[in-house]
Design an enzyme around this catalytic site. Structure first.
Site, PDB file in Angstrom:
ATOM      1  N   HIS A   1      -1.264  -0.354  -9.877  1.00  0.00           N
ATOM      2  CA  HIS A   1      -1.949  -1.240  -8.909  1.00  0.00           C
ATOM      3  C   HIS A   1      -2.557  -2.472  -9.608  1.00  0.00           C
ATOM      4  O   HIS A   1      -3.777  -2.627  -9.662  1.00  0.00           O
ATOM      5  CB  HIS A   1      -3.038  -0.480  -8.138  1.00  0.00           C
ATOM      6  CG  HIS A   1      -3.444  -1.179  -6.876  1.00  0.00           C
ATOM      7  ND1 HIS A   1      -3.826  -0.523  -5.730  1.00  0.00           N
ATOM      8  CD2 HIS A   1      -3.528  -2.504  -6.567  1.00  0.00           C
ATOM      9  CE1 HIS A   1      -4.133  -1.386  -4.789  1.00  0.00           C
ATOM     10  NE2 HIS A   1      -3.963  -2.622  -5.275  1.00  0.00           N
TER      11      HIS A   1
ATOM     12  N   GLU B   1      -4.198   6.989  -4.896  1.00  0.00           N
ATOM     13  CA  GLU B   1      -4.360   6.464  -6.270  1.00  0.00           C
ATOM     14  C   GLU B   1      -5.688   6.950  -6.850  1.00  0.00           C
ATOM     15  O   GLU B   1      -6.675   7.020  -6.119  1.00  0.00           O
ATOM     16  CB  GLU B   1      -4.380   4.930  -6.229  1.00  0.00           C
ATOM     17  CG  GLU B   1      -3.077   4.331  -5.760  1.00  0.00           C
ATOM     18  CD  GLU B   1      -3.183   2.823  -5.528  1.00  0.00           C
ATOM     19  OE1 GLU B   1      -4.219   2.225  -5.896  1.00  0.00           O
ATOM     20  OE2 GLU B   1      -2.238   2.261  -4.969  1.00  0.00           O
TER      21      GLU B   1
ATOM     22  N   ARG C   1       0.845  -1.190   0.000  1.00  0.00           N
ATOM     23  CA  ARG C   1       0.000   0.000   0.000  1.00  0.00           C
ATOM     24  C   ARG C   1       0.881   1.241   0.000  1.00  0.00           C
ATOM     25  O   ARG C   1       1.898   1.284   0.685  1.00  0.00           O
ATOM     26  CB  ARG C   1      -0.901   0.037   1.248  1.00  0.00           C
ATOM     27  CG  ARG C   1      -2.112  -0.879   1.207  1.00  0.00           C
ATOM     28  CD  ARG C   1      -3.129  -0.448   0.150  1.00  0.00           C
ATOM     29  NE  ARG C   1      -4.312  -1.293   0.134  1.00  0.00           N
ATOM     30  CZ  ARG C   1      -4.471  -2.357  -0.656  1.00  0.00           C
ATOM     31  NH1 ARG C   1      -3.528  -2.703  -1.507  1.00  0.00           N
ATOM     32  NH2 ARG C   1      -5.590  -3.059  -0.606  1.00  0.00           N
TER      33      ARG C   1
HETATM   34  C1  8YV Z   1      -6.796  -5.703  -5.426  1.00  0.00           C
HETATM   35  C2  8YV Z   1      -5.190  -5.413  -3.471  1.00  0.00           C
HETATM   36  O1  8YV Z   1      -6.781  -5.651  -6.786  1.00  0.00           O
HETATM   37  O2  8YV Z   1      -6.477  -7.183  -2.590  1.00  0.00           O
HETATM   38  C3  8YV Z   1      -5.838  -6.168  -2.367  1.00  0.00           C
HETATM   39  O3  8YV Z   1      -5.677  -5.750  -1.213  1.00  0.00           O
HETATM   40  O4  8YV Z   1      -4.439  -4.558  -3.218  1.00  0.00           O
HETATM   41  C4  8YV Z   1      -5.411  -5.620  -4.924  1.00  0.00           C
HETATM   42  O5  8YV Z   1      -4.599  -6.635  -5.363  1.00  0.00           O
HETATM   43  C5  8YV Z   1      -7.709  -4.636  -4.968  1.00  0.00           C
HETATM   44  O6  8YV Z   1      -7.480  -4.186  -3.715  1.00  0.00           O
HETATM   45  C6  8YV Z   1      -9.138  -5.088  -5.147  1.00  0.00           C
HETATM   46  O7  8YV Z   1     -10.037  -4.382  -4.370  1.00  0.00           O
END
Ligand code: 8YV
Length: 321
Positions: free
Chosen positions: A287, A269, A240
């Site tokens: 992402h 983002e 993150r």
């Molecule tokens: C996802 C991610 O694509 O799962 C997570 O926490 O960071 C990502 O890989 C995204 O968050 C889907 O909501």
């Protein structure tokens, strides 16, 4: 047959996942895949039993507080749950689940892409070819850093961190890690545990961030910590953006303290800190850690398994609140 439970699905999900939703629930789908405003989302939730959000929906305490009483569960389509105020959900008796395990391989692939992209100057090289600016070859042309045999420090030896360690071993890297707790020695596979992050940093030719964003880890990679890394280190972040102090990272790339970065995640983002955009030593992805067909299907099924459990009166396997 009893009425099906109503599920608000905030973003367009893979077709197979939406098919299962249509079969087992009364889904309120978002086929346009438009980002809902908070008010739109709250209106859609009227009379709904559950929400399936992504990390793009910020379910802060005030939003959770305004959800209709009918909503019993938030089944996230993500492993990270920093976009949901878990305490606020607990206070309202709303169950929250996530999707661990199923995205570890895909995210670790992107971590390795970030590592190689940063070390071998992939953005610069690709730009040269695409813009027809590639004119010549010489022994000094596009020389990068070799990662084989170097030391990698992993912050957060959870599911993703462990796969990153495994892939890094494929490049004969020496693996170090910092975690709140030491992991089972059988899972360490020879990695060295450092209870103190600050003490691990001077050993990291490459630093990989793989921990969740929490109040404790926010801004973890700040000026002071960057200064403890060896000169010319590489930083990769597939967890993150909140883990990083953007100004400190950009300054360290400008000064040459860091050799390069590979980022898949950012603060704010997609309106990221503009300073990243002009850095030639930044390899930047939008992402896409879990963005494979296989993984996105698996994330959807996992979120649905959690919903199914709640509505069958069972404990969902991935309950986080
Ligand atoms: C996802 C991610 O694509 O799962 C997570 O926490 O960071 C990502 O890989 C995204 O968050 C889907 O909501």
């Amino acid at each position: 047959m009893p009425n099906k439970h109503v599920v608000v699905v905030t973003r367009k999900l893979p077709e197979a996942v939406q098919d299962r939703l249509r079969r087992d629930y009364e889904p309120r789908l978002n086929d346009d895949d438009r980002l809902y405003t908070t008010d739109e989302l709250l209106t859609l939730c009227e009379g709904a039993d559950a929400i399936m959000p992504c990390h793009t929906e910020k379910l802060a305490a005030d939003v959770i507080g305004r959800l209709p009483d009918s909503v019993r569960v938030i089944a996230n389509f993500s492993v990270g749950v920093d976009h949901v105020d878990l305490q606020a959900a607990r206070e309202r008796g709303i169950i929250v689940t996530n999707t661990p395990d199923v995205l570890s391989d895909a995210t670790a692939e992107i971590a390795i892409l970030c590592l190689l992209g940063a070390a071998r100057r992939a953005s610069e090289g690709e730009q040269l070819v695409r813009t027809a600016a590639w004119r010549d070859w010489s022994p000094a042309f596009m020389v990068g850093v070799q990662i084989t045999g170097k030391r990698i420090g992993i912050v957060g030896m959870g599911r993703v961190g462990q796969v990153v360690a495994k892939r890094a071993r494929g490049f004969d890297m020496e693996v170090h890690y910092h975690n709140r707790r030491r992991v089972d020695p059988a899972l360490e596979q020879g990695a060295t545990y450092h209870p103190s992050l600050d003490e691990m940093l001077p050993l990291c030719d490459v630093l990989s961030l793989n921990c969740p964003a929490t109040p404790e880890t926010t801004g973890l990679l700040n000026d002071g910590r960057i200064s403890r890394l060896p000169d010319g280190a590489i930083v990769i972040n597939t967890a993150r953006g909140a883990l990083v102090d953007d100004d400190a990272l950009i300054a360290a790339l400008d000064s040459g303290k860091l050799y390069a970065i590979g980022l898949d995640v950012y603060n704010n983002e997609p309106d990221i800190h503009p300073g990243y955009r002009t850095l030639t030593n930044a390899f930047l992805l939008p992402h896409i850690g879990s963005a494979t067909r296989e993984t996105r299907d698996a994330m959807g099924y996992r979120a649905l398994d959690n919903l199914d459990a709640v509505f069958a009166g069972r404990e969902p396997q991935d309950r986080v609140a």
